[in-house]
Structure formats: structure tokens, C-alpha cells
Design an enzyme around this catalytic site. Structure first.
Site, PDB file in Angstrom:
ATOM      1  N   GLU A   9      -4.702   4.466   6.340  1.00  0.00           N
ATOM      2  CA  GLU A   9      -4.582   4.324   4.785  1.00  0.00           C
ATOM      3  C   GLU A   9      -4.930   5.336   3.929  1.00  0.00           C
ATOM      4  OE1 GLU A   9      -5.748   0.392   2.591  1.00  0.00           O
ATOM      5  OE2 GLU A   9      -6.844   1.692   1.555  1.00  0.00           O
ATOM      6  N   ARG A  24       0.935  -1.169  -0.086  1.00  0.00           N
ATOM      7  CA  ARG A  24       0.137   0.038  -0.063  1.00  0.00           C
ATOM      8  C   ARG A  24       0.848   1.319   0.106  1.00  0.00           C
ATOM      9  NH1 ARG A  24      -2.037  -3.219  -1.040  1.00  0.00           N
ATOM     10  NH2 ARG A  24      -4.058  -4.427  -0.401  1.00  0.00           N
ATOM     11  N   SER A  71     -10.609   0.336   3.554  1.00  0.00           N
ATOM     12  CA  SER A  71      -9.992   0.089   4.662  1.00  0.00           C
ATOM     13  C   SER A  71      -9.696   1.312   5.400  1.00  0.00           C
ATOM     14  CB  SER A  71      -8.912  -0.886   4.448  1.00  0.00           C
ATOM     15  OG  SER A  71      -8.887  -1.923   3.844  1.00  0.00           O
TER      16      SER A  71
HETATM   17  C1  LIG Z   1     -15.620   0.415  -0.504  1.00  0.00           C
HETATM   18  C2  LIG Z   1     -14.079   0.524  -0.867  1.00  0.00           C
HETATM   19  C3  LIG Z   1     -13.372  -0.480  -1.078  1.00  0.00           C
HETATM   20  C4  LIG Z   1     -11.989  -0.374  -1.323  1.00  0.00           C
HETATM   21  N1  LIG Z   1     -11.261  -1.574  -1.466  1.00  0.00           N
HETATM   22  C5  LIG Z   1      -9.947  -1.491  -1.719  1.00  0.00           C
HETATM   23  C6  LIG Z   1      -8.720  -2.410  -1.724  1.00  0.00           C
HETATM   24  O1  LIG Z   1      -9.497  -3.533  -1.800  1.00  0.00           O
HETATM   25  N2  LIG Z   1      -7.632  -2.234  -2.110  1.00  0.00           N
HETATM   26  C7  LIG Z   1      -7.193  -0.996  -2.242  1.00  0.00           C
HETATM   27  O2  LIG Z   1      -5.901  -0.939  -2.495  1.00  0.00           O
HETATM   28  N3  LIG Z   1      -8.036  -0.109  -2.026  1.00  0.00           N
HETATM   29  C8  LIG Z   1      -9.427   0.027  -1.896  1.00  0.00           C
HETATM   30  N4  LIG Z   1      -9.824   0.981  -1.665  1.00  0.00           N
HETATM   31  C9  LIG Z   1      -9.242   2.343  -1.628  1.00  0.00           C
HETATM   32  C10 LIG Z   1      -9.394   2.888  -2.939  1.00  0.00           C
HETATM   33  O3  LIG Z   1     -10.433   2.531  -3.750  1.00  0.00           O
HETATM   34  C11 LIG Z   1      -8.120   2.899  -3.882  1.00  0.00           C
HETATM   35  O4  LIG Z   1      -7.165   3.425  -3.247  1.00  0.00           O
HETATM   36  C12 LIG Z   1      -8.355   3.590  -5.109  1.00  0.00           C
HETATM   37  O5  LIG Z   1      -7.291   3.458  -6.192  1.00  0.00           O
HETATM   38  C13 LIG Z   1      -8.474   5.245  -4.984  1.00  0.00           C
HETATM   39  O6  LIG Z   1      -8.681   5.766  -6.404  1.00  0.00           O
HETATM   40  P1  LIG Z   1      -9.774   6.844  -6.457  1.00  0.00           P
HETATM   41  O7  LIG Z   1      -9.251   7.406  -7.945  1.00  0.00           O
HETATM   42  O8  LIG Z   1     -10.621   7.264  -5.565  1.00  0.00           O
HETATM   43  O9  LIG Z   1      -8.306   7.966  -5.684  1.00  0.00           O
HETATM   44  P2  LIG Z   1      -8.587   9.260  -4.948  1.00  0.00           P
HETATM   45  O10 LIG Z   1      -8.993   8.906  -3.842  1.00  0.00           O
HETATM   46  O11 LIG Z   1      -9.109  10.211  -5.785  1.00  0.00           O
HETATM   47  O12 LIG Z   1      -6.909   9.576  -4.721  1.00  0.00           O
HETATM   48  C14 LIG Z   1      -6.108   8.836  -3.837  1.00  0.00           C
HETATM   49  C15 LIG Z   1      -4.807   9.436  -4.034  1.00  0.00           C
HETATM   50  O13 LIG Z   1      -4.234   9.086  -5.268  1.00  0.00           O
HETATM   51  C16 LIG Z   1      -3.544  10.514  -5.810  1.00  0.00           C
HETATM   52  N5  LIG Z   1      -4.194  10.520  -7.128  1.00  0.00           N
HETATM   53  C17 LIG Z   1      -5.089  10.012  -7.794  1.00  0.00           C
HETATM   54  N6  LIG Z   1      -5.165  10.176  -9.205  1.00  0.00           N
HETATM   55  C18 LIG Z   1      -3.864  10.555  -9.448  1.00  0.00           C
HETATM   56  C19 LIG Z   1      -3.079  10.835 -10.553  1.00  0.00           C
HETATM   57  N7  LIG Z   1      -3.696  10.510 -11.758  1.00  0.00           N
HETATM   58  N8  LIG Z   1      -1.965  11.085 -10.461  1.00  0.00           N
HETATM   59  C20 LIG Z   1      -1.246  11.396  -9.311  1.00  0.00           C
HETATM   60  N9  LIG Z   1      -2.076  11.404  -8.030  1.00  0.00           N
HETATM   61  C21 LIG Z   1      -3.264  10.678  -8.250  1.00  0.00           C
HETATM   62  C22 LIG Z   1      -4.490  11.551  -4.852  1.00  0.00           C
HETATM   63  O14 LIG Z   1      -3.931  12.794  -5.193  1.00  0.00           O
HETATM   64  C23 LIG Z   1      -4.761  10.916  -3.665  1.00  0.00           C
HETATM   65  O15 LIG Z   1      -3.491  11.384  -2.972  1.00  0.00           O
HETATM   66  C24 LIG Z   1     -11.365   0.792  -1.277  1.00  0.00           C
HETATM   67  C25 LIG Z   1     -12.225   2.151  -1.241  1.00  0.00           C
HETATM   68  C26 LIG Z   1     -13.502   1.921  -1.016  1.00  0.00           C
HETATM   69  C27 LIG Z   1     -14.523   3.089  -0.663  1.00  0.00           C
END
Ligand SMILES: Cc1cc2nc3c(=O)[nH]c(=O)nc-3n(C[C@H](O)[C@H](O)[C@H](O)COP(=O)(O)OP(=O)(O)OC[C@H]3O[C@@H](n4cnc5c(N)ncnc54)[C@H](O)[C@@H]3O)c2cc1C
Length: 342
Positions: free
Chosen positions: A338, A168, A242
């Protein structure tokens, strides 16, 4: 390049799955790498901080909000860039929906991301915390990625080894946080079937449902079904999945803990370290199902915090402190959050 619309004073809670926090001073949406680069460059030129936002499923916002520009990434794209008898290499736009891409790739019979089905968010965020689930992580398949580098003011290509992937973790949330805006990722997937051994919960589901043909789609469907039961839908119950990372401790520490807690589950991480499911620690500390400051510790998975009735980030912070303290007092293990903070 189209002129970008910039909006002011935008409540961040409308863009984050935890539905908390203050406002962004500015917000814009980009649909190409040139637009993303221009938005970051303009911000830097004006002495304003920028923050790239995907689906907002792994970010929490403080009550004071963000005194800079939030750049929402909507860069699309799906391109097969290499194909041989064993594998297919695809380049995906960073603003694509992650799970839609997993569905498409598993539907093509490709193996490598199927266990990461039903993770919310965008493709570009996947490398940031090296997303993973059920034994797979993006670091296993990612070949390279393209990004705008705000230090060199150039679009650059980073290879897998440049990303500093760990559990992570990557440079994008570590010592290079805020430097890069990821515009695309390139992953290599295989034309073979997913191979056991699978994670225990996944194997159990496959056995119980009489699934013996392990196609990428069968694994995707199984993972999706398990997750549906275990994880609250953020559209209905605000959460970030998480809320804590699993704990990584030294083996000698685990031996000590096993004297008091012989049932403590653990996964070996090499010779010296072990990973402990933080959900188990929180549950054993007696917190599962409790509501602290409007934040509910999910009764099906204690790793997840649901915003039931919290009105601010400070409510969440108070709940977080109590959980961390209780786990520390019970096990002498320091657990870590996280989601990233804006
Ligand atoms: C119900 C649920 C279940 C989940 N299950 C998992 C799981 O099983 N495993 C897991 O690893 N995660 C899980 N997550 C967490 C999350 O979904 C992941 O971390 C996902 O990759 C986040 O994507 P996002 O586009 O929403 O990122 P955001 O929340 O928008 O951003 C997350 C971070 O990434 C950065 N970021 C986003 N896009 C870019 C880009 N293009 N360039 C540079 N930086 C960027 C942002 O600045 C921020 O720091 C879960 C979340 C939820 C709500």
C-alpha cells in the site's frame, strides 16, 4: 511571498513513520499554494524532481534516498463555503491534520468522515490513496480539490470524477503520480446521523458498549477506540498502518479457493470480483507475530508491519518479498504494497 528555506541532505527517516531509508538532497516547507507552486516550478526549472510530503505515514524511503527536493506541505485553512438545511460544504487546507479536521467536523454534528477517525496524516494526502476505513472513503464526500498542476504550470480545480478514485487508488498515485501538488480539498457532509448497517467490528463495539444513539461523535469515538486496540501508534512503534492492500480477485477464483479454504472471508465487489482481507491471508500463511529481517508482522493485525529493529530499506524489502511469496505459494494470490515509495 516569503523566501523559502531549503535544507540539504536531510535524513528522510525523521519524517516518515516507518523510520527507514536514506536522505533527501533538498527539503523545504510550504505554507501557501503560491509557495507550493513556486517550489515545484523552481525544481522543474532546475531539472530537479520534487516530491510532496504530508505526514509521511504512507511513504517508505529507499536506502539511496531521494535525489530531488521534498516539499513538506503545511498549507492550513478551514472555510465553510456552503450551508443548507441538509448539508455543509467545507474547504480544508491540504496541510491540515486529517484527524483534527475529522474531530472538528464530527463535533459540528456532520456525517461523512466520522468512520475515518484516527487515520494519521494530512488532508491533502487523503485523496491520493482515496483513504478509507470502516465503510467510508474520501471519494464519497469529496466534491473537488485544488492543486498545482506541474504540466500546465497552473493552479487547477479537479472535480471528484476527474480524480479516478477506486479502492485505495486515484490518478495521484496512478498514471498522474507526481504531477499535482494538492493545496486544498472541498468536501460535502450531511446534517443527518450515520446510518447502519455499519462494519461488523464497529457494530459489535457499539452493541457491546450499549451505544444506540448513532451520532457522528459516537461513531468517531467507537472507531478511535477500536483502532487504538488494533493499530500500533507510529510514535511508539514505527509503521505505516496497512502495509498491504486487501486483495481483489475474480469470483471464479474465490469459488476455487473456498473448496480448500471454506472459511476465507470475502466482500462482494460487484458481480465479478471480491475483496479478500489480506491480513487473513498473511495470518493463515502462518506469518502473524513473526519477525522477518527486523520487521514484525503485527500480532493484532497481520496487515501491519512494524519496524522493530530493521536498519534499512533493504531489510524491509526482504521481509516484504518473503511475505508476498508465502501468500502467493499458499493461495496463488499476488498481494500488493500500500505505501508509496520515494
Ligand atoms: C497507524 C496507521 C493507520 C493507518 N490507517 C489507515 C486507514 O485506516 N485507511 C487509510 O486509507 N490509510 C491509513 N493509513 C495510511 C495513511 O495514514 C494515509 O494514507 C494518509 O492519508 C497519509 O497521509 P500523509 O499526510 O502521512 O501522507 P504521506 O505519507 O506524506 O504521503 C502519501 C502520498 O501522498 C502524496 N501526497 C501527500 N500530500 C500530497 C499533496 N498535498 N499533494 C499531492 N500529493 C500528496 C505523497 O507524495 C505520497 O505519495 C494509516 C497509517 C498509519 C501509520
Amino acid at each position: 511571498m516569503a523566501v523559502m528555506d531549503v535544507h540539504t541532505n536531510i535524513p528522510l527517516k525523521n519524517y516518515l513513520t516507518m523510520k527507514l531509508g536514506g536522505s533527501a538532497r533538498f527539503m523545504t516547507t510550504v505554507t501557501s499554494s503560491d509557495e507550493l507552486a513556486a517550489a515545484c516550478k523552481n525544481a522543474t526549472a532546475q531539472g530537479i524532481r520534487f516530491f510532496i510530503l504530508g505526514g509521511g505515514s504512507n511513504v517508505i524511503a529507499r536506502d539511496e534516498g531521494f535525489d530531488g527536493i521534498v516539499i513538506r506541505n503545511r498549507i492550513l485553512g478551514f472555510e465553510i463555503i456552503a450551508d443548507d438545511s441538509a448539508s455543509t460544504t467545507v474547504k480544508l487546507g491540504a496541510g491540515e491534520n486529517w484527524d483534527e479536521m475529522v474531530a472538528k467536523l464530527t463535533g459540528m454534528g456532520l456525517t461523512g468522515v466520522e468512520a475515518m477517525s484516527a487515520i494519521p496524516g494530512t488532508v491533502g494526502a487523503a485523496p491520493v490513496q482515496n483513504v478509507g476505513a470502516y465503510g467510508q472513503e474520501i471519494a464519497d464526500t469529496l466534491v473537488s480539490l485544488e492543486a498545482y498542476d506541474s504540466v500546465s504550470d497552473k493552479l487547477v480545480t479537479l472535480q471528484n470524477a476527474d480524480c479516478g478514485f477506486a479502492y485505495r487508488h486515484s490518478i495521484f498515485r496512478g498514471d498522474q503520480a507526481g504531477r499535482y501538488g494538492i493545496t486544498s480539498i472541498t468536501i460535502r457532509l450531511y446534517k443527518s446521523s450515520p446510518q447502519p448497517p455499519f462494519y461488523e467490528a464497529l457494530q459489535k463495539y457499539l452493541d457491546e458498549n450499549g451505544i444506540t444513539l448513532y451520532t457522528p461523535t459516537a461513531i468517531r469515538d467507537a472507531v478511535t477506540a477500536i483502532r487504538k486496540d488494533k493499530l500500533p501508534d507510529p510514535k511508539l512503534l514505527p509503521n505505516t498502518g496497512s502495509f498491504f492492500k486487501n486483495a481483489i480477485i475474480e469470483k471464479w477464483q474465490l469459488d476455487e479457493l473456498h473448496k480448500t479454504w471454506p472459511d476465507m472471508p470475502s466482500f462482494d465487489l460487484g458481480e465479478k470480483q471480491a475483496k479478500i482481507p489480506t491480513g487473513w491471508l498473511i495470518e493463515q500463511a502462518g506469518l502473524k507475530g513473526q519477525v522477518l529481517h527486523g520487521m514484525k508482522i503485527h500480532d493484532k493485525n497481520a496487515l501491519v508491519l512494524i519496524n522493530e529493529s530493521a536498519s534499512s530499506y533493504s531489510d524491509l524489502a526482504a521481509a516484504r518479498s518473503e511475505i508476498i511469496a508465502k501468500v502467493r505459494d499458499t493461495f496463488r494470490i499476488q498481494i500488493e504494497q500500500e505505501p508509496l515509495e520515494i
